[in-house]
Design a protein around this motif. Structure first.
Motif, PDB file in Angstrom:
ATOM      1  N   TYR A 107       0.838  -1.201   0.000  1.00 19.16           N
ATOM      2  CA  TYR A 107       0.000   0.000   0.000  1.00 19.16           C
ATOM      3  C   TYR A 107       0.876   1.255   0.000  1.00 19.16           C
ATOM      4  CZ  TYR A 107      -4.643  -2.078   0.657  1.00 19.16           C
ATOM      5  OH  TYR A 107      -5.831  -2.745   0.469  1.00 19.16           O
ATOM      6  N   ILE A 108       1.926   1.231   0.801  1.00 22.07           N
ATOM      7  CA  ILE A 108       2.831   2.383   0.864  1.00 22.07           C
ATOM      8  C   ILE A 108       3.515   2.596  -0.479  1.00 22.07           C
ATOM      9  CG2 ILE A 108       4.907   3.307   1.969  1.00 22.07           C
ATOM     10  CD1 ILE A 108       4.083   1.730   4.487  1.00 22.07           C
ATOM     11  N   LEU A 109       3.955   1.498  -1.100  1.00 23.30           N
ATOM     12  CA  LEU A 109       4.574   1.585  -2.420  1.00 23.30           C
ATOM     13  C   LEU A 109       3.587   2.146  -3.447  1.00 23.30           C
ATOM     14  CD1 LEU A 109       6.947   0.969  -4.341  1.00 23.30           C
ATOM     15  CD2 LEU A 109       6.004  -1.338  -4.607  1.00 23.30           C
ATOM     16  N   ALA A 110       2.347   1.677  -3.394  1.00 27.31           N
ATOM     17  CA  ALA A 110       1.321   2.159  -4.320  1.00 27.31           C
ATOM     18  C   ALA A 110       1.092   3.657  -4.143  1.00 27.31           C
ATOM     19  CB  ALA A 110       0.017   1.398  -4.101  1.00 27.31           C
ATOM     20  N   GLY A 111       1.165   4.140  -2.901  1.00 36.83           N
ATOM     21  CA  GLY A 111       1.010   5.566  -2.658  1.00 36.83           C
ATOM     22  C   GLY A 111       2.149   6.372  -3.251  1.00 36.83           C
ATOM     23  N   GLY A 112       3.366   5.851  -3.144  1.00 38.88           N
ATOM     24  CA  GLY A 112       4.510   6.536  -3.733  1.00 38.88           C
ATOM     25  C   GLY A 112       4.410   6.615  -5.244  1.00 38.88           C
ATOM     26  N   ILE A 113       4.001   5.508  -5.872  1.00 43.31           N
ATOM     27  CA  ILE A 113       3.831   5.498  -7.328  1.00 43.31           C
ATOM     28  C   ILE A 113       2.680   6.430  -7.724  1.00 43.31           C
ATOM     29  CG2 ILE A 113       3.281   4.065  -9.333  1.00 43.31           C
ATOM     30  CD1 ILE A 113       6.022   3.495  -8.172  1.00 43.31           C
ATOM     31  N   GLY A 114       1.614   6.447  -6.915  1.00 41.36           N
ATOM     32  CA  GLY A 114       0.487   7.341  -7.193  1.00 41.36           C
ATOM     33  C   GLY A 114       0.901   8.799  -7.145  1.00 41.36           C
ATOM     34  N   MET A 115       1.734   9.159  -6.168  1.00 38.10           N
ATOM     35  CA  MET A 115       2.213  10.538  -6.088  1.00 38.10           C
ATOM     36  C   MET A 115       3.142  10.858  -7.252  1.00 38.10           C
ATOM     37  SD  MET A 115       2.136  13.447  -4.668  1.00 38.10           S
ATOM     38  CE  MET A 115       1.316  13.230  -3.086  1.00 38.10           C
ATOM     39  N   PHE A 116       3.931   9.885  -7.688  1.00 29.11           N
ATOM     40  CA  PHE A 116       4.778  10.070  -8.870  1.00 29.11           C
ATOM     41  C   PHE A 116       3.912  10.395 -10.088  1.00 29.11           C
ATOM     42  CE2 PHE A 116       6.571   8.353 -12.762  1.00 29.11           C
ATOM     43  CZ  PHE A 116       7.862   8.860 -12.777  1.00 29.11           C
ATOM     44  N   LYS A 117       2.843   9.620 -10.280  1.00 25.00           N
ATOM     45  CA  LYS A 117       1.942   9.866 -11.406  1.00 25.00           C
ATOM     46  C   LYS A 117       1.289  11.242 -11.285  1.00 25.00           C
ATOM     47  CE  LYS A 117       0.199   7.085 -13.954  1.00 25.00           C
ATOM     48  NZ  LYS A 117       0.361   6.817 -15.400  1.00 25.00           N
ATOM     49  N   LEU A 118       0.879  11.587 -10.082  1.00 24.41           N
ATOM     50  CA  LEU A 118       0.235  12.868  -9.844  1.00 24.41           C
ATOM     51  C   LEU A 118       1.191  14.018 -10.127  1.00 24.41           C
ATOM     52  CD1 LEU A 118      -2.400  14.117  -8.890  1.00 24.41           C
ATOM     53  CD2 LEU A 118      -1.669  13.761  -6.534  1.00 24.41           C
ATOM     54  N   ALA A 119       2.436  13.865  -9.694  1.00 27.86           N
ATOM     55  CA  ALA A 119       3.442  14.907  -9.927  1.00 27.86           C
ATOM     56  C   ALA A 119       3.711  15.104 -11.413  1.00 27.86           C
ATOM     57  CB  ALA A 119       4.737  14.542  -9.197  1.00 27.86           C
ATOM     58  N   LYS A 126      11.579  13.703 -14.554  1.00 25.14           N
ATOM     59  CA  LYS A 126      11.372  12.504 -13.739  1.00 25.14           C
ATOM     60  C   LYS A 126      12.003  12.639 -12.361  1.00 25.14           C
ATOM     61  CE  LYS A 126      10.634   8.674 -16.960  1.00 25.14           C
ATOM     62  NZ  LYS A 126       9.224   8.679 -16.759  1.00 25.14           N
ATOM     63  N   SER A 127      13.084  13.373 -12.240  1.00 25.05           N
ATOM     64  CA  SER A 127      13.724  13.540 -10.931  1.00 25.05           C
ATOM     65  C   SER A 127      12.801  14.272  -9.969  1.00 25.05           C
ATOM     66  CB  SER A 127      15.043  14.305 -11.085  1.00 25.05           C
ATOM     67  OG  SER A 127      15.979  13.567 -11.833  1.00 25.05           O
ATOM     68  N   VAL A 128      12.141  15.317 -10.465  1.00 22.61           N
ATOM     69  CA  VAL A 128      11.178  16.052  -9.636  1.00 22.61           C
ATOM     70  C   VAL A 128      10.042  15.129  -9.223  1.00 22.61           C
ATOM     71  CG1 VAL A 128       9.498  17.929  -9.633  1.00 22.61           C
ATOM     72  CG2 VAL A 128      11.744  18.285 -10.648  1.00 22.61           C
ATOM     73  N   CYS A 129       9.525  14.337 -10.161  1.00 21.95           N
ATOM     74  CA  CYS A 129       8.410  13.425  -9.867  1.00 21.95           C
ATOM     75  C   CYS A 129       8.836  12.345  -8.868  1.00 21.95           C
ATOM     76  CB  CYS A 129       7.907  12.782 -11.154  1.00 21.95           C
ATOM     77  SG  CYS A 129       7.228  13.962 -12.343  1.00 21.95           S
ATOM     78  N   ARG A 130      10.076  11.869  -9.019  1.00 23.08           N
ATOM     79  CA  ARG A 130      10.566  10.850  -8.091  1.00 23.08           C
ATOM     80  C   ARG A 130      10.720  11.405  -6.683  1.00 23.08           C
ATOM     81  NH1 ARG A 130      14.905   8.515 -12.486  1.00 23.08           N
ATOM     82  NH2 ARG A 130      13.492   7.006 -13.491  1.00 23.08           N
ATOM     83  N   ILE A 131      11.192  12.637  -6.576  1.00 21.90           N
ATOM     84  CA  ILE A 131      11.304  13.267  -5.262  1.00 21.90           C
ATOM     85  C   ILE A 131       9.930  13.369  -4.607  1.00 21.90           C
ATOM     86  CG2 ILE A 131      11.780  15.470  -4.100  1.00 21.90           C
ATOM     87  CD1 ILE A 131      14.135  15.823  -6.031  1.00 21.90           C
ATOM     88  N   ALA A 132       8.923  13.762  -5.394  1.00 26.40           N
ATOM     89  CA  ALA A 132       7.564  13.860  -4.857  1.00 26.40           C
ATOM     90  C   ALA A 132       7.057  12.504  -4.376  1.00 26.40           C
ATOM     91  CB  ALA A 132       6.627  14.433  -5.921  1.00 26.40           C
TER      92      ALA A 132
END
Length: 690
Positions: A107-119, A126-132
């Motif tokens: 679930y935590i991993l899914a949230g990180g990927i979701g924030m990446f997509k949102l960013a 991609k670096s900015v999105c990965r930081i988010a």
């Protein structure tokens, strides 16, 4: 809104990076060396374990007979009953200590990927999105609430809800309507009810903002009429798919203890107090400041990383986009609500449904999402060179450095002055006890100089690359920052002192399947040591023998069950603990479990030759959908005493089946299942055609 298709994609490299960060940041848990303590296994795991055991035994888990004399499992708002993820795990691998831990981490991993997509909706870097994404995945909310499973699952899926909702606003196609229905159902079926209420207000604000302002980003125009039609269709589909959950919650609300509105005194408790805001820079300092903050440690951590903090501060002094205004205003509002007090008091009286929220700290989850989005938009502007950045960055660097140096000096000085430090501890210094000794003996003053030193070094490195607009190496310092912060805090907020293997060893003592209850009084049902109960929750939830000698703390407690336990506590003579699951009302000391022919969680068949008209008592909580079949007709059971079930016996042989049959809930469940399957098929079909 700018949509960057290239940065929207989740590459293998990004997924691998996020997985490695997850493993490292949550190492005490991801390595299975330590289990997730407190509520995780005491409250959230037992219903999942029961569902798993029932399904594998061939039974539909509608009634759970093992927790406080039973309750309708479908009405458990904390157990993830309606979540497809829960059913998938329960029906396949089954729930154990390892699969449950992996579910939380995923679930935590899914949230990180979701924030990446949102960013990626605002940045093509991609670096900015990965930081988010990494900042959200390792945020203080996730670290602090590691034990609160439906908080983590809800806030993680919420990032995907926001992403696809924004896509719907822009495109409004049937594909995105259906995807939104799917994602929002995954959210409402997995999230804590409080988070659903909060999300309702967040998305209402988003709808109003986009509808009246007509754009969140230059170049993106919303067509109000088409958008409202899309929302209406989305609402209808979501209601149909959620019909089982909706009817089940409406069914249980009048019968369980937490179904009523809170009084104002209770409504303003369980807060993330204002003093905990220090965690945005010094998260480790909040684990030992009980003298400054009376709130639970899980509510104190709002950390998002130094990079995000710098751009939040930076964005406060620059020209903001409309989208930034939306996120910063919402972030502040929800953060203030998380503090309780006068802010929650106003909401309690003014806003519908707010009077049902008892855990105000959950508001901070939405705040962290808003602040990260605000910061990433600002960082993208900085990368594009739209702002006169160097002077502002230098000011921020000086201010934060002064604060950190002051914390280091104060921490060292007070540690020596008051001799309150880990270095003054003279306990066992063996390697095996080192971690425990550190956690137990570290002081608030230690946390100041430890965290201050780490942050000062990281701040210098981060500022070096920010000034040069080099975001790629900045990702690695962001990772180092958040991994260190996570590892410092998890031993205090999430990781217990036993291993996952220790927990599983206790669970292995649970009998296989759904056995027929043994012939014994409830007083004699086996139990475990206090230490073992501390790992898994009370053994009555796992021993598969219905009945318990005292009330077990659990979120779902029926009102009549609560009344029974309160009554026998003051008048012990009214207790039936000396009796078995089945007993004759006229001859209570006679154990009748030997007469049971068959048993499953919501059904029991027994035979008894009665010498006259009698009443057989079943020690399960009375609930409207209990019936009995005596071979001639099916009739509703009667309430016996405060909360148990009475079945009338006639003179002579009696062969009776008592069963729990919530027919309306079953129909709603079937509608939900069929509509969910149709929704999945429709999405797959549309994606192939487009």
């Amino acid at each position: 809104m700018q949509v960057y298709n290239k940065s929207n994609s989740i590459t293998v490299k990004t997924l691998l990076l996020f997985s490695i960060v997850l493993f490292l940041a949550y190492l005490p848990v991801s390595s299975f060396l330590y289990f997730i303590k407190n509520d995780a296994f005491n409250g959230y795991f037992p219903p999942r374990f029961f569902m798993s055991e029932s399904i594998h035994a061939g039974y539909l888990p509608l009634w759970n007979p093992y927790i406080n004399f039973g309750f309708p499992q479908y009405g458990d708002m904390s157990g993830g009953y309606w979540s497809p993820v829960t059913w998938l795990i329960a029906a396949t691998t089954g729930y154990n200590a390892y699969t449950f831990t992996l579910e939380i981490l995923l679930y935590i991993l899914a949230g990180g990927i979701g924030m990446f997509k949102l960013a990626s909706l605002w940045s093509n870097n991609k670096s900015v999105c990965r930081i988010a994404g990494i900042s959200f995945m390792c945020s203080g909310f996730n670290i602090g609430h590691l034990q609160h499973v439906n908080w983590l699952s809800g806030i993680s899926i919420l990032t995907w809800c926001i992403y696809y909702f924004l896509k719907l606003q822009k495109e409004g196609s049937l594909k995105y309507i259906l995807i939104n229905a799917l994602i929002f159902y995954l959210f409402v079926s997995a999230a804590h009810p409080t988070l659903i209420i909060i999300a309702f207000y967040f998305f209402t604000g988003m709808i109003l903002f986009t509808y009246f302002k007509n754009d969140l980003q230059e170049g993106w125009k919303v067509k109000p009429g088409a958008f409202l039609k899309s929302l209406l269709l989305l609402a209808v589909i979501l209601l149909v798919v959620s019909s089982g959950m909706i009817f089940s919650y409406l069914d249980i609300i009048p019968h369980f203890v937490r179904g009523d509105k809170l009084d104002i005194t209770t409504s303003v408790l369980n807060n993330a107090e204002i003093l905990s805001w220090t965690s945005i820079l010094m998260p480790f300092s909040t684990v030992k400041n009980a003298t400054l903050s009376a709130t639970d440690p899980s509510m104190r951590n709002h950390y998002m990383g130094l990079v995000i903090l710098i751009f939040i501060l930076y964005g406060l002094f620059t020209k903001k986009t409309k989208c930034q205004w939306f996120f910063i205003i919402n972030g502040v509002i929800f953060l203030l609500l998380s503090t309780g007090g006068v802010f929650k008091m106003i909401a309690h009286y003014v806003l519908p449904m707010m009077s049902y929220i008892r855990l105000n700290g959950i508001f901070s989850g939405i705040s962290i999402i808003c602040f990260i989005l605000f910061a990433l938009i600002e960082s993208n502007k900085h990368l594009a060179g739209d702002q006169p950045s160097l002077k502002n960055l230098q000011r921020i660097y000086i201010i934060l450095s002064i604060i950190l140096i002051s914390c280091i000096v104060a921490g060292i000085a007070f540690s020596i002055l008051y001799k309150q430090s880990i270095f003054f501890n003279r306990g066992d210094h063996s390697a095996l006890s080192f971690a425990k000794r550190v956690v137990d003996s570290i002081t608030f003053y230690d946390t100041l100089w430890i965290q201050g030193s780490i942050q000062l070094i990281l701040l210098m490195c981060i500022m070096h690359f920010l000034k040069r607009k080099k975001f790629r190496p900045l990702v690695y310092f962001c990772i180092a920052d958040l991994v260190i912060a996570s590892l410092l805090n998890i031993p205090f907020t999430g990781a217990g002192k036993a291993s996952v293997a220790d927990v599983q060893q206790v669970l292995n003592k649970s009998p296989a399947g759904i056995p027929i209850p043994v012939v014994q009084s409830i007083n004699n049902i086996d139990t475990l040591t206090a230490a073992e109960n501390g790992l898994t929750g009370h053994w009555s939830m796992y021993n598969k023998q219905p009945g318990v000698v005292k009330e077990i703390p659990y979120p779902i407690t029926l009102k009549n069950s609560k009344k029974y336990f309160d009554t026998i506590a003051s008048v012990p003579g009214l207790s039936y603990m000396q009796n078995s699951l089945l007993f004759l009302k006229s001859n209570a000391n006679t154990l009748q479990n030997k007469n049971i022919d068959s048993y499953d969680p919501g059904k029991i068949s027994f035979n008894y030759k009665s010498v006259g008209n009698e009443t057989m008592v079943l020690q399960q909580n009375y609930y409207p959908y209990w019936f009995y079949d005596d071979g001639k007709k099916i009739s509703p059971v009667a309430r016996e005493g405060i909360n148990f079930i009475g079945i009338p016996l006639k003179k002579g042989p009696n062969k009776i089946t008592v069963f729990f049959n919530p027919a309306k809930i079953k129909i709603a469940m079937l509608v939900s299942f069929i509509s969910f399957c149709i929704l999945i098929v429709a999405i797959v079909f549309l994606r192939k055609r487009i």
